[in-house]
Design an enzyme around this catalytic site. Structure first.
Site, mmCIF file in Angstrom:
data_model
loop_
_atom_site.group_PDB
_atom_site.id
_atom_site.type_symbol
_atom_site.label_atom_id
_atom_site.label_comp_id
_atom_site.label_asym_id
_atom_site.label_seq_id
_atom_site.Cartn_x
_atom_site.Cartn_y
_atom_site.Cartn_z
ATOM 1 N N TYR A 31 0.836 -1.210 0.000
ATOM 2 C CA TYR A 31 0.000 0.000 0.000
ATOM 3 C C TYR A 31 0.865 1.252 0.000
ATOM 4 O O TYR A 31 1.866 1.305 0.717
ATOM 5 C CB TYR A 31 -0.910 0.032 1.237
ATOM 6 C CG TYR A 31 -2.342 -0.299 0.886
ATOM 7 C CD1 TYR A 31 -3.051 0.513 0.010
ATOM 8 C CD2 TYR A 31 -2.971 -1.429 1.402
ATOM 9 C CE1 TYR A 31 -4.354 0.210 -0.343
ATOM 10 C CE2 TYR A 31 -4.276 -1.746 1.052
ATOM 11 C CZ TYR A 31 -4.964 -0.919 0.179
ATOM 12 O OH TYR A 31 -6.242 -1.219 -0.175
ATOM 13 N N GLU B 97 -0.733 4.735 -0.276
ATOM 14 C CA GLU B 97 -1.615 5.909 -0.399
ATOM 15 C C GLU B 97 -0.813 7.191 -0.233
ATOM 16 O O GLU B 97 0.035 7.281 0.663
ATOM 17 C CB GLU B 97 -2.733 5.837 0.643
ATOM 18 C CG GLU B 97 -3.818 4.865 0.234
ATOM 19 C CD GLU B 97 -4.936 4.752 1.239
ATOM 20 O OE1 GLU B 97 -4.991 5.573 2.183
ATOM 21 O OE2 GLU B 97 -5.762 3.850 1.077
ATOM 22 N N ASP C 97 -7.916 13.845 -24.568
ATOM 23 C CA ASP C 97 -7.812 12.425 -24.204
ATOM 24 C C ASP C 97 -7.146 11.711 -25.379
ATOM 25 O O ASP C 97 -7.776 11.470 -26.409
ATOM 26 C CB ASP C 97 -9.219 11.875 -23.935
ATOM 27 C CG ASP C 97 -9.233 10.363 -23.756
ATOM 28 O OD1 ASP C 97 -8.169 9.725 -23.867
ATOM 29 O OD2 ASP C 97 -10.330 9.820 -23.517
ATOM 30 N N THR D 111 -4.791 6.378 -21.589
ATOM 31 C CA THR D 111 -4.538 5.038 -21.089
ATOM 32 C C THR D 111 -3.123 4.654 -21.512
ATOM 33 O O THR D 111 -2.501 5.340 -22.331
ATOM 34 C CB THR D 111 -5.547 4.023 -21.659
ATOM 35 O OG1 THR D 111 -5.597 4.166 -23.072
ATOM 36 C CG2 THR D 111 -6.926 4.235 -21.068
ATOM 37 N N LYS E 94 -2.805 0.912 -25.019
ATOM 38 C CA LYS E 94 -3.221 0.839 -26.427
ATOM 39 C C LYS E 94 -1.978 0.985 -27.308
ATOM 40 O O LYS E 94 -1.140 0.094 -27.305
ATOM 41 C CB LYS E 94 -4.288 1.900 -26.700
ATOM 42 C CG LYS E 94 -5.564 1.691 -25.850
ATOM 43 C CD LYS E 94 -6.663 2.647 -26.227
ATOM 44 C CE LYS E 94 -7.973 2.359 -25.518
ATOM 45 N NZ LYS E 94 -8.113 2.985 -24.194
ATOM 46 N N ARG F 96 -2.362 -2.211 -18.472
ATOM 47 C CA ARG F 96 -3.666 -1.532 -18.362
ATOM 48 C C ARG F 96 -3.539 -0.494 -17.265
ATOM 49 O O ARG F 96 -3.302 -0.833 -16.104
ATOM 50 C CB ARG F 96 -4.759 -2.525 -17.977
ATOM 51 C CG ARG F 96 -5.045 -3.565 -19.009
ATOM 52 C CD ARG F 96 -6.416 -4.148 -18.792
ATOM 53 N NE ARG F 96 -7.386 -3.418 -19.559
ATOM 54 C CZ ARG F 96 -7.632 -3.636 -20.849
ATOM 55 N NH1 ARG F 96 -6.988 -4.559 -21.499
ATOM 56 N NH2 ARG F 96 -8.533 -2.940 -21.488
HETATM 57 N N1 DSN Z 1 -12.805 0.685 -24.727
HETATM 58 C C1 DSN Z 1 -11.797 1.474 -25.351
HETATM 59 C C2 DSN Z 1 -11.806 1.310 -26.821
HETATM 60 O O1 DSN Z 1 -11.983 0.182 -27.236
HETATM 61 O O2 DSN Z 1 -11.627 2.250 -27.566
HETATM 62 C C3 DSN Z 1 -11.875 2.891 -24.949
HETATM 63 O O3 DSN Z 1 -11.911 2.944 -23.576
#
Ligand code: DSN
Length: 404
Positions: free
Chosen positions: A46, A48, A194, A220, A223, A229
């Site tokens: 942990y 925090e 974003d 994120t 990707k 993730r």
């Molecule tokens: N679920 C993602 C996507 O497939 O684009 C976005 O969060």
């Protein structure tokens, strides 16, 4: 102690991933090193708080790791001392919610892109929390099917937007972040970009950067960036305290240290020269796939792509997106159904979204994209039995080893 049920599940999932052509544009394959960190003893702690100010003992190592992750992200995106990075958000949706909460009050206006136009649920759709907490106004596309920046600016001023969010999940064209920034300035709003989908391209300098034109940038990490993730928020220094406080203790408890370490590793990988080579190939493959699909008679939304993804309009085939997705999956190809402009139902949409980050990680090149377009034609148009195509797909994927 053996758990045969889960062991069998993991083995069969690896076999599925190895034998499948994965065209879901938001998925990728993290390196073995990243996966090792995610399953390391770092999961047991942990922490925090933030580096230098923790609410638990034993955190010296975690301060180092979290600082390293943030510093590497700054390097990857070439950010100066006027930017701050928070690597604690558990997900992209949480990062977006945190950004909005830091910049405006509930009830104030959030201007974001509609789902069918190519935006994300967290950009103000009524079923997700930002769309319920804030007064959500959604922009769509112009009559040419492209973003209409003059209209976005007009809407921002008319609705007194407090935040304009730019960013896409299925709009296949490059974004003009300067125009979003201009609209925000005119309306007295903040600009949140974003970049979850295009972060890898931005990092490699292959898509215009949002950083000169935004107050806050969220992304994120799993990707095009090919990390674990997770997510991060980058913001101008003026907003650092607000962002940090909203993430912890506002929305979250302890950071996921194993993910933080894997984000640091992602930064290490993204700073290597082969990362740019990979991103260039992602784009070359996307262009090649778009050309090959069009050649075989498929209609693509906006007639092509500038980025790593495209959307096939299945209505002329004629098929629904759900049917197309199911047929392709039976043939060993994953590509997810997706709303296209004008669609009302995201569950039964007319499109299928297709992207190249994962197949490029497998080592595929332009000629393989032509072969994939051939599979699409055989399964969706010529109505060949998916099972016979699947055999060829599996044979093809043996040439592109995964985790061996
Ligand atoms: N679920 C993602 C996507 O497939 O684009 C976005 O969060």
């Amino acid at each position: 102690m053996k758990d045969p049920v889960l062991e069998k599940a993991a083995v069969s999932e690896l076999a599925r991933q190895r034998g499948t052509i994965n065209l879901i544009p938001s998925e990728n394959y993290a390196s073995k090193e990243i996966m090792a960190l995610l399953g390391s003893p770092l999961i047991n702690k942990y922490s925090e708080g933030y580096p230098g100010k923790r609410y638990y003992p034993g955190n010296a190592l975690y301060d180092t790791i979290e600082t390293l992750a943030a510093e590497r992200i700054k390097k990857v995106f070439r950010l100066g001392a006027d930017w701050h990075v928070n690597v604690q958000p558990y997900s992209g949706s949480g990062a977006n919610l945190a950004a909005y909460l830091a910049l405006m009050q509930p009830g104030e206006t959030l201007l974001g892109m509609g789902l069918a136009a190519g935006g994300h649920l967290s950009h103000g759709h009524r079923v997700a929390m930002p769309g319920r907490l804030f007064h959500s106004v959604q922009y769509g596309l112009g009559s040419d099917g492209l973003l209409d920046y003059i209209e976005i600016e007009r809407m921002a001023i008319q609705h007194q937007a407090k935040v304009i969010v730019s960013g896409v999940t299925s709009y296949p064209r490059a974004l003009d972040f300067a125009k979003f920034g201009h609209a925000a300035k005119k309306a007295g709003a903040h600009h949140v970009a974003d970049i979850s989908h295009i972060a890898g391209l931005v990092a490699a300098g292959l898509h215009p950067s949002p950083f000169p034109h935004a107050d806050v940038v969220t992304s994120t990490t799993h990707k095009t960036l090919r990390g674990p993730r997770g997510a991060f928020i980058a913001c101008r220094k003026d907003f650092a305290d607000r962002i940090d406080r909203v993430v912890f203790p506002g929305l979250q408890g302890g950071p996921h240290n194993h993910v933080t370490a894997a984000i640091a590793r992602m930064g290490f990988e993204a700073l290597r020269p082969d990362f740019k080579k990979y991103q260039k190939q992602v784009l070359l493959n996307a262009k090649a796939l778009a050309v090959a699909l069009i050649k075989r008679g498929f209609r693509l939304v906006t007639d092509g792509t500038d980025i790593h993804l495209m959307v096939i309009d299945c209505s002329p085939i004629p098929l629904g997106g759900m049917e197309a997705e199911t047929l392709l999956e039976a043939a060993g190809i994953t590509a997810n159904r997706n709303a296209i402009p004008g669609d009302a139902s995201p569950f039964y949409p007319s499109g299928v979204r297709v992207g190249t980050p994962a197949v490029t990680t497998r080592g595929m090149k332009e000629r393989d994209m032509a072969a994939i377009a051939g599979f699409f034609e055989r399964v969706l148009v010529l109505k060949e039995k998916p099972a016979s195509v699947k055999k060829e797909v599996e044979a093809m994927m043996k040439k592109f080893p995964l985790y061996e």
